[in-house]
Design an enzyme around this catalytic site. Structure first.
Site, PDB file in Angstrom:
ATOM      1  N   ASP A   1       0.815  -1.202   0.000  1.00 60.37           N
ATOM      2  CA  ASP A   1       0.000   0.000   0.000  1.00 60.37           C
ATOM      3  C   ASP A   1       0.857   1.264   0.000  1.00 60.37           C
ATOM      4  OD1 ASP A   1      -2.673   1.374   0.472  1.00 60.37           O
ATOM      5  OD2 ASP A   1      -1.578   2.025   2.256  1.00 60.37           O
TER       6      ASP A   1
ATOM      7  N   GLU B   1       1.777  -0.025  -4.811  1.00 61.00           N
ATOM      8  CA  GLU B   1       0.886   1.081  -5.129  1.00 61.00           C
ATOM      9  C   GLU B   1       1.728   2.349  -5.042  1.00 61.00           C
ATOM     10  OE1 GLU B   1      -3.085   3.526  -3.652  1.00 61.00           O
ATOM     11  OE2 GLU B   1      -1.901   2.362  -2.223  1.00 61.00           O
TER      12      GLU B   1
END
Length: 573
Positions: free
Chosen positions: A245, A282
């Protein structure tokens, strides 16, 4: 059993277990403390006290049966019996990913219930299931990005055995499993790492929380905490890859970035377990080094999420132009996204007020994970609303015929009408009552009129659960058939999985709002306008069309309004 914990600044550490307390012995050179408790074993509850404060869960707790404020419980990975001995893993190249949230994928919201829907995913034709974070969170409902106790698994979903059973079942069905992990911050509730050591850098690393200490004093063990966590999922839970993330929120000035260190460790583990292991970052940096190999001076990520393709697709099929969509609101931007990957590759970004990104020269398209919808792009809208059926057909047609790695979001494949809203269940009143206001502040400047339901309300969570009965309705069944056909065609035609971006061409008309993407003898034509358009085409045949009414004329191929056509031109042998 030997208990160990890292607490380099502590003067005393005690363990509370089996009805009593006893001190741990320090290793002054490493900062680790340990004690042997012979009677303890699988299922034993315990907690630590640091300099008399606590008790706290173990920072590396493998199980939190009573939630984030309860005791840790000893969990022995060797006690689980796997049946995936023949599983050889799955390569990201040529694959389609399906993202889901365990708590809303089914009515029950458990790993066990999700297993019962695997046949649907197999029939759809996807290759990987990507599971949103499963670390323990406050209360009973959360997206997962407020996780703490990063080595444990949310008991609401089914705990560590439940996750293993889910992975085992996916492997039996031929599906790889990717797990979303969060290393850039920890949740604001139940984060008890501070008393143990310098896990945090002492400043705000992002909107979501305090920066993790990756390059300051004591950071060797902090980095090891996250690297070991990643290896646990891949080794002990048989996960096939991780989605990392918001890596742009990792603050690391070391010569070897945490991501490069992680890539080295995961490569070594892949050699040991004999199956490919995938790392997907990400990142909104649009930096090709993220997905360049370590030996080429890159950070060694297998792939990265690419929002540019999403933004270009979204503006084309929805007509929205607010916030960051402004830079993507043209056929020119869509053509560049479909042929180059990055729209911002060094040019000016109006949303950022500066130039952004660098070109993806020589990087294969499969290293870019692209989507039409995902948890962020739906859930970060005030109403959590999804695209219409027509928009999905056009966007999915371009996505699933692209040179990138496509990713779908749960329910997208049948045009689900249920929203995916932002929801939490904080225990502390201040966090619970201020969550809606905090959420609104996060998206100031995005162009939204922020009218959203209360994130803490249970109804917000319940409304976000998929309604599987929708599939029986004709409109939804039509969308599902379209997705199945697109994925089947992608797997049948080598041109559609060819990742070489220099072999993708595009033509477009800005005023007439049509786009044609060429992949060898294949052409993917999209008419975004409501009126039909005739495009010059050589003799050939229609392989797939989102709507009826496509016909060949002397002057070319006539495509009805808001229709996508996949066409193969005749090629002389």
């Amino acid at each position: 059993m030997i208990f160990e914990v890292w607490a380099p600044q502590a003067t005393s550490v005690e363990i509370e277990t089996m009805g009593g307390r006893q001190p741990l012995r320090p290793d002054s050179s490493s900062g680790w403390w340990s004690v042997d408790v012979p009677a303890a074993g699988h299922g034993t509850d315990y907690r630590y006290l640091v300099d008399g404060a606590g008790p706290y869960p173990d920072p590396r707790s493998r199980r939190q049966p009573e939630g984030i404020f309860g005791p840790s419980r000893v969990y022995d990975h060797a006690r689980f019996t796997w049946s995936d001995h023949e599983w050889k893993g799955r390569d990201l190249r040529g694959s389609v990913i399906y993202e889901l949230h365990i708590g809303t994928f089914t009515t029950e919201g458990t790993f066990t219930a999700a297993l019962e829907r695997l046949d649907h995913l197999v029939e759809l034709g996807v290759d990987f299931v990507e599971v949103m974070p499963v670390a323990p969170v406050p209360g009973g409902r959360n997206w997962g990005y407020d996780g703490v106790d990063l080595y444990a698994v949310n008991e609401t979903y089914g705990g560590p055995d439940g996750l293993k059973e889910f992975v085992d079942g996916c492997h039996r069905a031929g599906l790889g499993v990717l797990l979303d992990v969060v290393y850039n911050h920890l949740g604001p509730s139940g984060n008890f790492l501070h008393p143990f050591g310098p896990y945090f850098a002492g400043y705000s690393g992002s909107f979501w929380g305090e920066a993790v200490n990756l390059d300051g004093p004591g950071s060797d063990e902090v980095r090891r905490y996250f690297v070991d966590n990643a290896l646990q999922w891949l080794r002990d839970f048989h996960i096939d890859g991780l989605r990392l993330d918001a890596v742009h929120a990792l603050h690391d000035r070391r010569a070897t970035h945490l991501l490069a260190e992680l890539a080295q460790e995961v490569d070594a583990l892949a050699c040991s377990v004999g199956r490919p292991l995938t790392l997907i970052a990400e990142s909104d940096l649009n930096d090709p080094r993220m997905i360049m190999p370590l030996e080429a001076g890159g950070l060694g990520m297998t792939a990265q999420w690419n929002d540019d393709v999403h933004h270009a697709l979204h503006t084309a099929v929805s007509g929205e132009r607010h916030g960051y969509y402004e830079d993507f609101a043209s056929m020119r931007s869509l053509a560049k996204a479909m042929t180059s990957g990055f729209v911002h590759d060094g040019g000016y970004s109006s949303f950022r007020g500066r130039s952004h990104g660098a070109p993806l020269a020589g990087v294969p398209g499969y290293r870019l994970v692209c989507c039409l919808q995902n948890h962020d792009q739906i859930g970060n809208r005030p109403a959590g609303d999804r695209l219409t059926a027509t928009a999905l057909k056009l966007g999915a047609g371009l996505l699933l015929t692209s040179p990138f790695t496509p990713m779908l979001f749960m329910g997208e494949e049948w045009g689900a009408r249920t929203p995916f809203l932002f929801f939490t269940d904080h225990v502390e009143p201040a966090l619970r009552e201020g969550e809606g206001e905090r959420r609104a502040r996060e998206f100031e400047g995005f162009g939204y009129e922020w009218v959203a339901p209360d994130p803490s309300a249970e109804d917000t969570f319940q409304r976000s659960k998929l309604d599987w009965s929708e599939i029986k309705e004709e409109e939804h069944w039509s969308v599902l058939c379209w997705y199945r056909d697109l994925i089947a065609l992608r797997k049948a035609l080598p041109e559609l999985t060819d990742p070489r971006l220099d072999r993708v061409e595009a033509e477009y008309d800005e005023q007439a709002k049509w786009l044609m993407v060429k992949r060898s003898s294949l052409s993917v034509m999209v008419n975004f306008c409501p009126d039909p358009v005739t495009l010059p085409m050589s003799v050939g045949s229609v392989l797939l069309s989102s709507e009826e009414g496509v016909f060949a004329a002397r002057d070319g191929l006539t495509v009805p309004g808001q229709t996508l056509v996949i066409y193969r031109s005749d090629v002389n042998p």
